[in-house]
Design a protein around this motif. Structure first.
Motif, PDB file in Angstrom:
ATOM      1  N   ILE A  24       0.841  -1.199   0.000  1.00 54.17           N
ATOM      2  CA  ILE A  24       0.000   0.000   0.000  1.00 54.17           C
ATOM      3  C   ILE A  24       0.876   1.249   0.000  1.00 54.17           C
ATOM      4  O   ILE A  24       0.606   2.207  -0.742  1.00 54.17           O
ATOM      5  N   SER A  25       1.941   1.253   0.776  1.00 52.61           N
ATOM      6  CA  SER A  25       2.865   2.395   0.804  1.00 52.61           C
ATOM      7  C   SER A  25       3.487   2.628  -0.564  1.00 52.61           C
ATOM      8  O   SER A  25       3.647   3.779  -0.995  1.00 52.61           O
ATOM      9  N   GLU A  26       3.828   1.557  -1.257  1.00 51.36           N
ATOM     10  CA  GLU A  26       4.402   1.650  -2.604  1.00 51.36           C
ATOM     11  C   GLU A  26       3.412   2.278  -3.590  1.00 51.36           C
ATOM     12  O   GLU A  26       3.775   3.154  -4.381  1.00 51.36           O
ATOM     13  N   VAL A  27       2.160   1.859  -3.504  1.00 51.89           N
ATOM     14  CA  VAL A  27       1.128   2.412  -4.397  1.00 51.89           C
ATOM     15  C   VAL A  27       0.919   3.899  -4.108  1.00 51.89           C
ATOM     16  O   VAL A  27       0.776   4.708  -5.030  1.00 51.89           O
ATOM     17  N   VAL A  28       0.906   4.265  -2.824  1.00 49.07           N
ATOM     18  CA  VAL A  28       0.756   5.678  -2.453  1.00 49.07           C
ATOM     19  C   VAL A  28       1.921   6.494  -3.018  1.00 49.07           C
ATOM     20  O   VAL A  28       1.723   7.551  -3.616  1.00 49.07           O
ATOM     21  N   LEU A  29       3.137   6.007  -2.856  1.00 53.85           N
ATOM     22  CA  LEU A  29       4.313   6.708  -3.364  1.00 53.85           C
ATOM     23  C   LEU A  29       4.236   6.889  -4.880  1.00 53.85           C
ATOM     24  O   LEU A  29       4.462   7.984  -5.403  1.00 53.85           O
ATOM     25  N   GLU A  30       3.879   5.819  -5.598  1.00 53.25           N
ATOM     26  CA  GLU A  30       3.796   5.862  -7.057  1.00 53.25           C
ATOM     27  C   GLU A  30       2.655   6.755  -7.558  1.00 53.25           C
ATOM     28  O   GLU A  30       2.702   7.240  -8.686  1.00 53.25           O
ATOM     29  N   SER A  31       1.648   6.997  -6.721  1.00 55.05           N
ATOM     30  CA  SER A  31       0.509   7.826  -7.131  1.00 55.05           C
ATOM     31  C   SER A  31       0.894   9.285  -7.333  1.00 55.05           C
ATOM     32  O   SER A  31       0.226  10.008  -8.063  1.00 55.05           O
ATOM     33  N   GLY A  32       1.935   9.723  -6.649  1.00 50.94           N
ATOM     34  CA  GLY A  32       2.340  11.119  -6.727  1.00 50.94           C
ATOM     35  C   GLY A  32       1.527  12.047  -5.847  1.00 50.94           C
ATOM     36  O   GLY A  32       1.791  13.246  -5.793  1.00 50.94           O
ATOM     37  N   ILE A  33       0.542  11.514  -5.154  1.00 55.09           N
ATOM     38  CA  ILE A  33      -0.279  12.337  -4.259  1.00 55.09           C
ATOM     39  C   ILE A  33       0.502  12.592  -2.979  1.00 55.09           C
ATOM     40  O   ILE A  33       0.990  11.663  -2.339  1.00 55.09           O
ATOM     41  N   LYS A  34       0.618  13.861  -2.630  1.00 52.63           N
ATOM     42  CA  LYS A  34       1.414  14.249  -1.455  1.00 52.63           C
ATOM     43  C   LYS A  34       0.575  14.364  -0.188  1.00 52.63           C
ATOM     44  O   LYS A  34       1.040  14.063   0.906  1.00 52.63           O
ATOM     45  N   VAL A  51      -6.419  -3.470  10.688  1.00 52.33           N
ATOM     46  CA  VAL A  51      -5.158  -2.847  11.074  1.00 52.33           C
ATOM     47  C   VAL A  51      -4.791  -3.353  12.462  1.00 52.33           C
ATOM     48  O   VAL A  51      -5.624  -3.344  13.376  1.00 52.33           O
ATOM     49  N   ASN A  52      -3.540  -3.805  12.589  1.00 52.75           N
ATOM     50  CA  ASN A  52      -3.057  -4.241  13.888  1.00 52.75           C
ATOM     51  C   ASN A  52      -1.544  -4.342  13.837  1.00 52.75           C
ATOM     52  O   ASN A  52      -0.937  -4.084  12.800  1.00 52.75           O
ATOM     53  N   GLU A  53      -0.958  -4.736  14.940  1.00 47.71           N
ATOM     54  CA  GLU A  53       0.490  -4.890  15.013  1.00 47.71           C
ATOM     55  C   GLU A  53       0.904  -6.206  14.368  1.00 47.71           C
ATOM     56  O   GLU A  53       0.281  -7.245  14.602  1.00 47.71           O
ATOM     57  N   SER A  54       1.950  -6.160  13.572  1.00 43.56           N
ATOM     58  CA  SER A  54       2.414  -7.337  12.841  1.00 43.56           C
ATOM     59  C   SER A  54       3.372  -8.157  13.695  1.00 43.56           C
ATOM     60  O   SER A  54       4.593  -8.051  13.582  1.00 43.56           O
ATOM     61  N   LEU A  55       2.803  -8.967  14.559  1.00 46.03           N
ATOM     62  CA  LEU A  55       3.565  -9.908  15.385  1.00 46.03           C
ATOM     63  C   LEU A  55       2.958 -11.292  15.195  1.00 46.03           C
ATOM     64  O   LEU A  55       1.731 -11.443  15.260  1.00 46.03           O
ATOM     65  N   THR A 101     -14.030  -8.239  11.091  1.00 47.28           N
ATOM     66  CA  THR A 101     -12.805  -7.498  10.763  1.00 47.28           C
ATOM     67  C   THR A 101     -13.085  -6.260   9.918  1.00 47.28           C
ATOM     68  O   THR A 101     -12.291  -5.337   9.898  1.00 47.28           O
ATOM     69  N   GLY A 102     -14.191  -6.257   9.201  1.00 51.06           N
ATOM     70  CA  GLY A 102     -14.489  -5.150   8.297  1.00 51.06           C
ATOM     71  C   GLY A 102     -13.835  -5.376   6.948  1.00 51.06           C
ATOM     72  O   GLY A 102     -13.018  -6.274   6.779  1.00 51.06           O
ATOM     73  N   ASN A 103     -14.202  -4.536   5.977  1.00 49.08           N
ATOM     74  CA  ASN A 103     -13.685  -4.744   4.626  1.00 49.08           C
ATOM     75  C   ASN A 103     -12.786  -3.619   4.135  1.00 49.08           C
ATOM     76  O   ASN A 103     -12.405  -3.589   2.980  1.00 49.08           O
ATOM     77  N   ASN A 104     -12.421  -2.667   5.034  1.00 53.45           N
ATOM     78  CA  ASN A 104     -11.622  -1.538   4.576  1.00 53.45           C
ATOM     79  C   ASN A 104     -10.888  -0.858   5.719  1.00 53.45           C
ATOM     80  O   ASN A 104     -11.198  -1.084   6.894  1.00 53.45           O
ATOM     81  N   CYS A 105      -9.927  -0.032   5.333  1.00 56.08           N
ATOM     82  CA  CYS A 105      -9.285   0.890   6.273  1.00 56.08           C
ATOM     83  C   CYS A 105      -8.936   2.157   5.508  1.00 56.08           C
ATOM     84  O   CYS A 105      -8.797   2.134   4.284  1.00 56.08           O
ATOM     85  N   VAL A 106      -8.809   3.251   6.227  1.00 58.03           N
ATOM     86  CA  VAL A 106      -8.500   4.548   5.630  1.00 58.03           C
ATOM     87  C   VAL A 106      -7.410   5.207   6.471  1.00 58.03           C
ATOM     88  O   VAL A 106      -7.479   5.204   7.705  1.00 58.03           O
ATOM     89  N   PHE A 107      -6.409   5.756   5.776  1.00 59.07           N
ATOM     90  CA  PHE A 107      -5.324   6.473   6.448  1.00 59.07           C
ATOM     91  C   PHE A 107      -5.091   7.813   5.759  1.00 59.07           C
ATOM     92  O   PHE A 107      -5.234   7.919   4.538  1.00 59.07           O
ATOM     93  N   PRO A 108      -4.654   8.823   6.523  1.00 56.44           N
ATOM     94  CA  PRO A 108      -4.236  10.066   5.902  1.00 56.44           C
ATOM     95  C   PRO A 108      -2.874   9.887   5.211  1.00 56.44           C
ATOM     96  O   PRO A 108      -2.089   9.017   5.590  1.00 56.44           O
ATOM     97  N   ILE A 109      -2.651  10.740   4.223  1.00 59.87           N
ATOM     98  CA  ILE A 109      -1.354  10.819   3.551  1.00 59.87           C
ATOM     99  C   ILE A 109      -0.851  12.241   3.762  1.00 59.87           C
ATOM    100  O   ILE A 109      -1.562  13.209   3.481  1.00 59.87           O
ATOM    101  N   ASP A 118       3.509   3.611  14.659  1.00 55.25           N
ATOM    102  CA  ASP A 118       4.684   2.785  14.388  1.00 55.25           C
ATOM    103  C   ASP A 118       4.369   1.290  14.373  1.00 55.25           C
ATOM    104  O   ASP A 118       4.985   0.534  13.615  1.00 55.25           O
ATOM    105  N   ALA A 119       3.424   0.864  15.198  1.00 53.14           N
ATOM    106  CA  ALA A 119       3.106  -0.563  15.282  1.00 53.14           C
ATOM    107  C   ALA A 119       1.937  -0.962  14.385  1.00 53.14           C
ATOM    108  O   ALA A 119       1.559  -2.127  14.358  1.00 53.14           O
ATOM    109  N   GLN A 120       1.370  -0.023  13.646  1.00 60.64           N
ATOM    110  CA  GLN A 120       0.209  -0.332  12.821  1.00 60.64           C
ATOM    111  C   GLN A 120       0.622  -0.900  11.468  1.00 60.64           C
ATOM    112  O   GLN A 120       1.463  -0.328  10.774  1.00 60.64           O
ATOM    113  N   ASP A 121       0.008  -2.023  11.118  1.00 69.97           N
ATOM    114  CA  ASP A 121       0.162  -2.614   9.796  1.00 69.97           C
ATOM    115  C   ASP A 121      -1.208  -2.909   9.224  1.00 69.97           C
ATOM    116  O   ASP A 121      -2.171  -3.167   9.962  1.00 69.97           O
ATOM    117  N   ILE A 122      -1.286  -2.883   7.901  1.00 73.31           N
ATOM    118  CA  ILE A 122      -2.535  -3.161   7.189  1.00 73.31           C
ATOM    119  C   ILE A 122      -2.536  -4.641   6.812  1.00 73.31           C
ATOM    120  O   ILE A 122      -1.587  -5.123   6.190  1.00 73.31           O
TER     121      ILE A 122
END
Length: 142
Positions: A24-34, A51-55, A101-109, A118-122
């Motif tokens: 998801i981070s890669e797609v955001v970066l490639e989008s060019g949206i700041k 979204v939760n901690e990846s352990l 669990t739900g079917n989506n998540c939304v984050f600011p960019i 720091d501990a959040q993963d999608i």
């Protein structure tokens, strides 16, 4: 500006948690949206996005919790012949786990990066696999 992207996953297990954060981070970066928001959505009713901690230990606890809450051997109404599909519905637990669990998540960019703890993963959550699955990503911003 709106950027839409989707990708396909081939899940391996009946129940599986897959970390999508880097993708998801890669797609955001490639989008060019700041600055804006990113929405991650699964296109399937027996899968989830959460979204939760990846352990590994926490992933096991999540799976165990869902299995206890929604046991496979319960006499679900959905586990019957569905004439509209022409087959027996064998995935009521997948629908219920996805409901939780739900079917989506939304984050600011901000400045081209997803703003998250720091501990959040999608996570993509498979509850009726193995299967071919599609995840949609909508990025809205400037």
């Amino acid at each position: 500006m709106v950027v839409y992207e989707s990708f396909t996953l081939l899940t391996k297990d009946y129940n599986q948690l897959i970390v999508l954060t880097d993708k998801i981070s890669e797609v955001v970066l490639e989008s060019g949206i700041k600055n804006g928001i990113v929405a991650v959505i699964t296109k399937h009713t027996t899968t989830g996005i959460t979204v939760n901690e990846s352990l590994e230990c926490l992933e096991n606890d999540i799976q165990t919790f869902l299995e206890r809450l929604i046991p496979e051997d319960f006499p679900y109404t959905h586990a019957r012949m569905l004439r509209s599909y022409g087959s027996t519905a064998g995935n009521p637990t997948g629908h219920l786990k996805a409901h939780i669990t739900g079917n989506n998540c939304v984050f600011p960019i901000v400045e081209g990066e997803i703003v998250k703890g720091d501990a959040q993963d999608i996570y993509f959550c498979e509850f009726d696999g193995p299967a071919r699955r599609t995840v949609s990503i909508s990025i809205i911003g400037e």
